[in-house]
Design a protein around this motif. Structure first.
Motif, PDB file in Angstrom:
ATOM      1  N   GLY A  96       0.833  -1.119   0.087  1.00 26.50           N
ATOM      2  CA  GLY A  96       0.082   0.163   0.115  1.00 26.50           C
ATOM      3  C   GLY A  96       0.830   1.291   0.058  1.00 26.50           C
ATOM      4  O   GLY A  96       1.207   1.764   1.128  1.00 26.50           O
ATOM      5  N   GLY A  97       1.091   1.933  -1.253  1.00 26.02           N
ATOM      6  CA  GLY A  97       1.936   3.138  -1.304  1.00 26.02           C
ATOM      7  C   GLY A  97       3.332   2.934  -0.842  1.00 26.02           C
ATOM      8  O   GLY A  97       3.963   3.809  -0.288  1.00 26.02           O
ATOM      9  N   SER A  98       3.896   1.584  -0.970  1.00 27.83           N
ATOM     10  CA  SER A  98       5.060   1.290  -0.553  1.00 27.83           C
ATOM     11  C   SER A  98       6.210   1.894  -1.111  1.00 27.83           C
ATOM     12  O   SER A  98       7.234   2.042  -0.446  1.00 27.83           O
ATOM     13  N   GLU A  99       6.063   2.496  -2.455  1.00 29.89           N
ATOM     14  CA  GLU A  99       7.198   2.795  -3.153  1.00 29.89           C
ATOM     15  C   GLU A  99       7.062   4.608  -2.680  1.00 29.89           C
ATOM     16  O   GLU A  99       8.301   5.308  -3.059  1.00 29.89           O
ATOM     17  N   THR A 100       6.128   5.168  -2.405  1.00 28.60           N
ATOM     18  CA  THR A 100       5.757   6.393  -2.220  1.00 28.60           C
ATOM     19  C   THR A 100       6.656   7.075  -1.123  1.00 28.60           C
ATOM     20  O   THR A 100       7.222   8.125  -1.253  1.00 28.60           O
ATOM     21  N   GLU A 101       6.948   6.435  -0.173  1.00 25.90           N
ATOM     22  CA  GLU A 101       7.782   6.812   1.038  1.00 25.90           C
ATOM     23  C   GLU A 101       9.169   7.237   0.471  1.00 25.90           C
ATOM     24  O   GLU A 101       9.797   8.104   0.753  1.00 25.90           O
ATOM     25  N   GLN A 154      -3.173   2.990   0.931  1.00 27.31           N
ATOM     26  CA  GLN A 154      -2.350   4.173   0.321  1.00 27.31           C
ATOM     27  C   GLN A 154      -3.061   5.403   0.939  1.00 27.31           C
ATOM     28  O   GLN A 154      -1.873   6.349   1.380  1.00 27.31           O
ATOM     29  N   GLY A 155      -4.134   5.661   1.451  1.00 28.74           N
ATOM     30  CA  GLY A 155      -4.608   6.946   2.347  1.00 28.74           C
ATOM     31  C   GLY A 155      -3.631   6.793   3.483  1.00 28.74           C
ATOM     32  O   GLY A 155      -3.364   7.923   4.043  1.00 28.74           O
ATOM     33  N   GLU A 172     -13.094   8.842  -0.706  1.00 26.29           N
ATOM     34  CA  GLU A 172     -13.748   8.987   0.643  1.00 26.29           C
ATOM     35  C   GLU A 172     -12.842   8.074   1.507  1.00 26.29           C
ATOM     36  O   GLU A 172     -12.467   8.461   2.834  1.00 26.29           O
ATOM     37  N   THR A 173     -12.656   6.981   1.128  1.00 21.72           N
ATOM     38  CA  THR A 173     -11.891   5.809   1.753  1.00 21.72           C
ATOM     39  C   THR A 173     -10.634   6.396   2.028  1.00 21.72           C
ATOM     40  O   THR A 173      -9.813   6.453   3.190  1.00 21.72           O
ATOM     41  N   PHE A 174      -9.889   6.926   1.136  1.00 22.40           N
ATOM     42  CA  PHE A 174      -8.408   7.356   1.045  1.00 22.40           C
ATOM     43  C   PHE A 174      -8.437   8.547   1.901  1.00 22.40           C
ATOM     44  O   PHE A 174      -7.403   8.627   2.897  1.00 22.40           O
ATOM     45  N   SER A 175      -9.186   9.458   1.710  1.00 24.78           N
ATOM     46  CA  SER A 175      -9.195  10.906   2.835  1.00 24.78           C
ATOM     47  C   SER A 175      -9.216  10.408   4.220  1.00 24.78           C
ATOM     48  O   SER A 175      -8.525  10.889   5.048  1.00 24.78           O
ATOM     49  N   ALA A 176     -10.287   9.399   4.669  1.00 26.98           N
ATOM     50  CA  ALA A 176     -10.563   9.014   5.840  1.00 26.98           C
ATOM     51  C   ALA A 176      -9.321   8.192   6.327  1.00 26.98           C
ATOM     52  O   ALA A 176      -8.855   8.678   7.679  1.00 26.98           O
ATOM     53  N   ARG A 235      -6.206   8.657   5.338  1.00 22.97           N
ATOM     54  CA  ARG A 235      -5.133   9.497   5.580  1.00 22.97           C
ATOM     55  C   ARG A 235      -5.189  10.430   6.786  1.00 22.97           C
ATOM     56  O   ARG A 235      -4.210  10.659   7.442  1.00 22.97           O
ATOM     57  N   GLU A 236      -6.409  10.803   7.279  1.00 27.51           N
ATOM     58  CA  GLU A 236      -6.810  11.631   8.536  1.00 27.51           C
ATOM     59  C   GLU A 236      -5.919  10.549   9.693  1.00 27.51           C
ATOM     60  O   GLU A 236      -5.643  10.845  10.412  1.00 27.51           O
ATOM     61  N   MET A 237      -6.636   8.976   9.672  1.00 24.01           N
ATOM     62  CA  MET A 237      -6.068   8.145  10.459  1.00 24.01           C
ATOM     63  C   MET A 237      -4.734   7.957  10.455  1.00 24.01           C
ATOM     64  O   MET A 237      -4.133   8.039  11.723  1.00 24.01           O
ATOM     65  N   GLY A 238      -3.995   8.036   9.379  1.00 22.13           N
ATOM     66  CA  GLY A 238      -2.668   8.095   9.119  1.00 22.13           C
ATOM     67  C   GLY A 238      -1.906   9.439  10.052  1.00 22.13           C
ATOM     68  O   GLY A 238      -0.810   9.151  10.913  1.00 22.13           O
ATOM     69  N   VAL A 239      -2.484  10.531   9.757  1.00 28.64           N
ATOM     70  CA  VAL A 239      -1.997  11.709  10.463  1.00 28.64           C
ATOM     71  C   VAL A 239      -2.247  11.800  11.974  1.00 28.64           C
ATOM     72  O   VAL A 239      -0.970  11.845  12.708  1.00 28.64           O
ATOM     73  N   ARG A 240      -3.220  11.019  12.423  1.00 30.26           N
ATOM     74  CA  ARG A 240      -3.525  10.838  14.042  1.00 30.26           C
ATOM     75  C   ARG A 240      -3.098   9.528  14.425  1.00 30.26           C
ATOM     76  O   ARG A 240      -3.217   9.253  15.719  1.00 30.26           O
ATOM     77  N   ARG A 241      -2.367   8.670  13.671  1.00 33.85           N
ATOM     78  CA  ARG A 241      -1.710   7.546  14.076  1.00 33.85           C
ATOM     79  C   ARG A 241      -3.125   6.577  14.533  1.00 33.85           C
ATOM     80  O   ARG A 241      -2.795   5.760  15.689  1.00 33.85           O
TER      81      ARG A 241
END
Length: 271
Positions: free
Chosen positions: A157-162, A200-201, A243-247, A249-255
């Protein structure tokens, strides 16, 4: 994988020194049926980044081209084009291209490829620079990988993006070319479709990535061919993905990793 190797057999492989296949679990391959040397490595560690690191460390070529097992080459000069851009642009550390779907692919797979195209185009600069590169169609200079390998802790999931984002922040140049195409074959269920959006999100949120594709959304929606029904299906599935990506992503920001929190976030956004 066999389709990928068969497509490589039809390509111009003069600039290619070796094909390395990294697998987990082991694969049963007939190596002597292909007109090039194949090395098969077994990866003891789960995850695409661990496999990538194992593969490039085994070889010695100055440029390493990464392809996913569910891709096939459609242009005979594809490998040469990757190498040529690295030779032409000595200060560029990575070169990437896009995915294209099969002509007769299912509608959900078509939407997924369209969204990947949006991701690629939203990172494209006027000079061709692009850190929104896709892991199944990307090449790196080996000396850069030696100093900045893939992060093995990222499994899927977005493994190369980092890595591409890390290189961009360090001031390296990465380039994207729409002419570099591979045909990507996926057979996604709705669950798999949304799971990819979530992974990815979530990764984007953890990395703090600027990932808006709104600037190219209107232009790309006009490119859709087919009936109003097809466009409606694209719109609905794209909405679910975003919508799934955005939610996530917000979870990722807040861990945050709670499913309840995730569902509550989507409900709050729609309220």
């Amino acid at each position: 994988l066999k389709n990928l190797l068969a497509s490589l057999a039809k390509a111009d492989l003069s600039p290619l020194s070796r094909v390395i296949v990294v697998c987990n679990p082991p694969l049963d391959l007939e190596l002597d049926v292909y007109p090039f040397s194949i090395v098969v490595l077994q990866s003891a560690e789960l995850g695409v980044n661990a496999a990538r690191n194992k593969g490039w460390r085994y070889g010695e070529a100055p440029v390493v081209l990464f392809l996913d097992a569910d891709c096939v080459i459609v242009d005979r000069d594809f490998v040469a084009m990757h190498i040529r851009e690295h030779m032409r642009l000595q200060d560029v550390v990575a070169v990437g291209g896009i995915y294209e779907s099969e002509v007769d692919c299912r509608a959900l797979d078509q939407v997924y490829h369209w969204l990947q195209r949006l991701w690629f185009l939203s990172g494209q600069g006027s000079d061709g620079s692009n850190w929104h590169l896709l892991g199944g169609n990307v090449s790196f200079k080996r000396n850069v990988l030696m100093e900045h390998p893939f992060d093995n802790s990222i499994k899927f999931g977005g493994s190369e993006t980092e890595l591409t984002f890390r290189l961009m922040r360090l001031g390296h140049r990465l380039m994207g070319f729409k002419e570099l195409k591979v045909r990507h074959k996926v057979n996604l269920t709705l669950y798999q479709f949304l799971r990819r959006a979530f992974l990815q999100g979530y990764r984007a949120g953890q990395l703090g990535l600027p990932v808006s594709a709104d600037g190219v959304w209107t232009e790309e929606i006009r490119r859709l061919e087919g009936s109003l029904r097809a466009i409606f299906f694209h719109s609905v599935c794209s909405f679910l993905y975003r919508e799934t990506f955005s939610a996530a992503r917000e979870m990722g920001v807040r861990r945050q990793e709670s499913l309840i929190w995730f569902l509550a976030y989507i409900a709050r956004r729609r309220a």
